[in-house]
Design a protein around this motif. Structure first.
Motif, short mmCIF file in Angstrom:
data_model
loop_
_atom_site.label_atom_id
_atom_site.label_comp_id
_atom_site.label_asym_id
_atom_site.label_seq_id
_atom_site.Cartn_x
_atom_site.Cartn_y
_atom_site.Cartn_z
N LEU A 1 -24.10 -15.00 8.64
CA LEU A 1 -24.27 -13.80 9.47
C LEU A 1 -23.80 -12.59 8.66
O LEU A 1 -22.73 -12.61 8.06
CB LEU A 1 -23.45 -13.91 10.76
N GLU A 2 -24.63 -11.56 8.66
CA GLU A 2 -24.29 -10.36 7.90
C GLU A 2 -24.03 -9.21 8.88
O GLU A 2 -24.85 -8.93 9.75
CB GLU A 2 -25.44 -9.98 6.97
N LEU A 3 -22.87 -8.61 8.72
CA LEU A 3 -22.54 -7.45 9.55
C LEU A 3 -22.97 -6.18 8.83
O LEU A 3 -22.67 -5.99 7.66
CB LEU A 3 -21.04 -7.41 9.85
N VAL A 4 -23.67 -5.32 9.56
CA VAL A 4 -24.16 -4.06 9.00
C VAL A 4 -23.36 -2.93 9.61
O VAL A 4 -23.20 -2.85 10.84
CB VAL A 4 -25.66 -3.88 9.30
N ALA A 5 -22.83 -2.07 8.75
CA ALA A 5 -22.00 -0.95 9.23
C ALA A 5 -22.84 0.05 10.03
O ALA A 5 -23.98 0.34 9.69
CB ALA A 5 -21.34 -0.23 8.06
N ILE A 6 -22.23 0.52 11.10
CA ILE A 6 -22.86 1.57 11.91
C ILE A 6 -22.50 2.90 11.27
O ILE A 6 -21.35 3.16 10.97
CB ILE A 6 -22.33 1.55 13.36
N LEU A 7 -23.50 3.75 11.08
CA LEU A 7 -23.24 5.07 10.51
C LEU A 7 -22.81 6.02 11.61
O LEU A 7 -23.44 6.09 12.66
CB LEU A 7 -24.50 5.62 9.82
N ALA A 8 -21.74 6.71 11.37
CA ALA A 8 -21.27 7.70 12.34
C ALA A 8 -22.26 8.86 12.38
O ALA A 8 -22.82 9.21 11.35
CB ALA A 8 -19.88 8.19 11.95
N PRO A 9 -22.47 9.45 13.56
CA PRO A 9 -23.43 10.55 13.66
C PRO A 9 -23.13 11.70 12.70
O PRO A 9 -24.03 12.34 12.19
CB PRO A 9 -23.30 11.02 15.11
N GLU A 10 -21.84 11.96 12.41
CA GLU A 10 -21.53 13.06 11.50
C GLU A 10 -21.90 12.72 10.05
O GLU A 10 -22.02 13.62 9.21
CB GLU A 10 -20.05 13.47 11.60
N LEU A 11 -22.10 11.42 9.77
CA LEU A 11 -22.51 11.04 8.42
C LEU A 11 -24.02 11.10 8.24
O LEU A 11 -24.51 11.09 7.12
CB LEU A 11 -22.02 9.63 8.09
N LEU A 12 -24.74 11.12 9.34
CA LEU A 12 -26.20 11.24 9.26
C LEU A 12 -26.54 12.69 8.99
O LEU A 12 -26.28 13.57 9.81
CB LEU A 12 -26.85 10.79 10.58
N ARG A 13 -27.11 12.97 7.87
CA ARG A 13 -27.47 14.34 7.50
C ARG A 13 -28.93 14.57 7.88
O ARG A 13 -29.83 14.25 7.11
CB ARG A 13 -27.26 14.58 6.02
N LEU A 14 -29.13 15.08 9.07
CA LEU A 14 -30.48 15.38 9.50
C LEU A 14 -30.88 16.74 8.95
O LEU A 14 -30.04 17.62 8.78
CB LEU A 14 -30.54 15.40 11.04
N PRO A 15 -32.18 16.93 8.68
CA PRO A 15 -32.59 18.24 8.18
C PRO A 15 -32.35 19.30 9.25
O PRO A 15 -32.45 19.02 10.44
CB PRO A 15 -34.10 18.06 7.90
N PRO A 16 -32.00 20.51 8.84
CA PRO A 16 -31.75 21.55 9.84
C PRO A 16 -33.02 21.88 10.62
O PRO A 16 -34.12 21.73 10.11
CB PRO A 16 -31.29 22.75 9.00
N GLU A 17 -32.82 22.30 11.85
CA GLU A 17 -33.97 22.68 12.67
C GLU A 17 -34.60 23.93 12.10
O GLU A 17 -33.91 24.82 11.62
CB GLU A 17 -33.52 22.97 14.11
N PRO A 18 -35.94 24.00 12.15
CA PRO A 18 -36.59 25.22 11.65
C PRO A 18 -36.20 26.40 12.53
O PRO A 18 -35.96 26.23 13.73
CB PRO A 18 -38.08 24.91 11.77
N PRO A 19 -36.11 27.59 11.95
CA PRO A 19 -35.72 28.75 12.75
C PRO A 19 -36.76 29.03 13.82
O PRO A 19 -37.95 28.85 13.60
CB PRO A 19 -35.65 29.90 11.74
N ARG A 20 -36.27 29.42 14.97
CA ARG A 20 -37.18 29.74 16.07
C ARG A 20 -37.84 31.08 15.81
O ARG A 20 -37.24 31.96 15.22
CB ARG A 20 -36.43 29.77 17.39
#
Length: 111
Positions: free
Chosen positions: A38-57
């Motif tokens: 059995l392999e345990l996979v680490a959960i990524l914390a939301p602050e570690l997920l670098r989502l692209p910034p939202e386009p300017p409105r």
């Protein structure tokens, strides 16, 4: 880790905080062995997920009629036409008047 289990069907679960829980179903024969991994996979914390910034409105003036070329060409054209008409009307000789056909412009004799 080694576990001693009775023969039959078992569900083996591995869990740890910060990891996705792993499970596997295993059928153990009588007097037999089974090996599972059995392999345990680490959960990524939301602050570690670098989502692209939202386009300017879009700003309220962006895309408005004031930014369109056809609008400004219409405004300039309208001003030029209005100026030409004004110049034509005001540059005429005021001594030459156009006759006005009206029932009140005819002389009348009132009995």
């Amino acid at each position: 880790r080694q576990l001693r289990l009775d023969p039959g069907a078992h569900v083996v679960t591995a869990a740890h905080r910060g990891f996705v829980t792993a499970q596997e179903r295993v059928e153990l024969p009588r007097a037999g062995r089974a090996e599972i991994t059995l392999e345990l996979v680490a959960i990524l914390a939301p602050e570690l997920l670098r989502l692209p910034p939202e386009p300017p409105r879009a700003s309220p003036t962006r895309g408005s009629v004031f930014g369109k070329v056809w609008f400004w060409l219409s405004v300039v054209g309208g001003v030029l036409v209005a100026g030409a008409v004004t110049w034509a009307v005001t540059s005429r000789d005021p001594s030459v008047a156009d006759p006005v056909a009206s029932p009140w412009s005819e002389p009348r004799v009132i009995p």
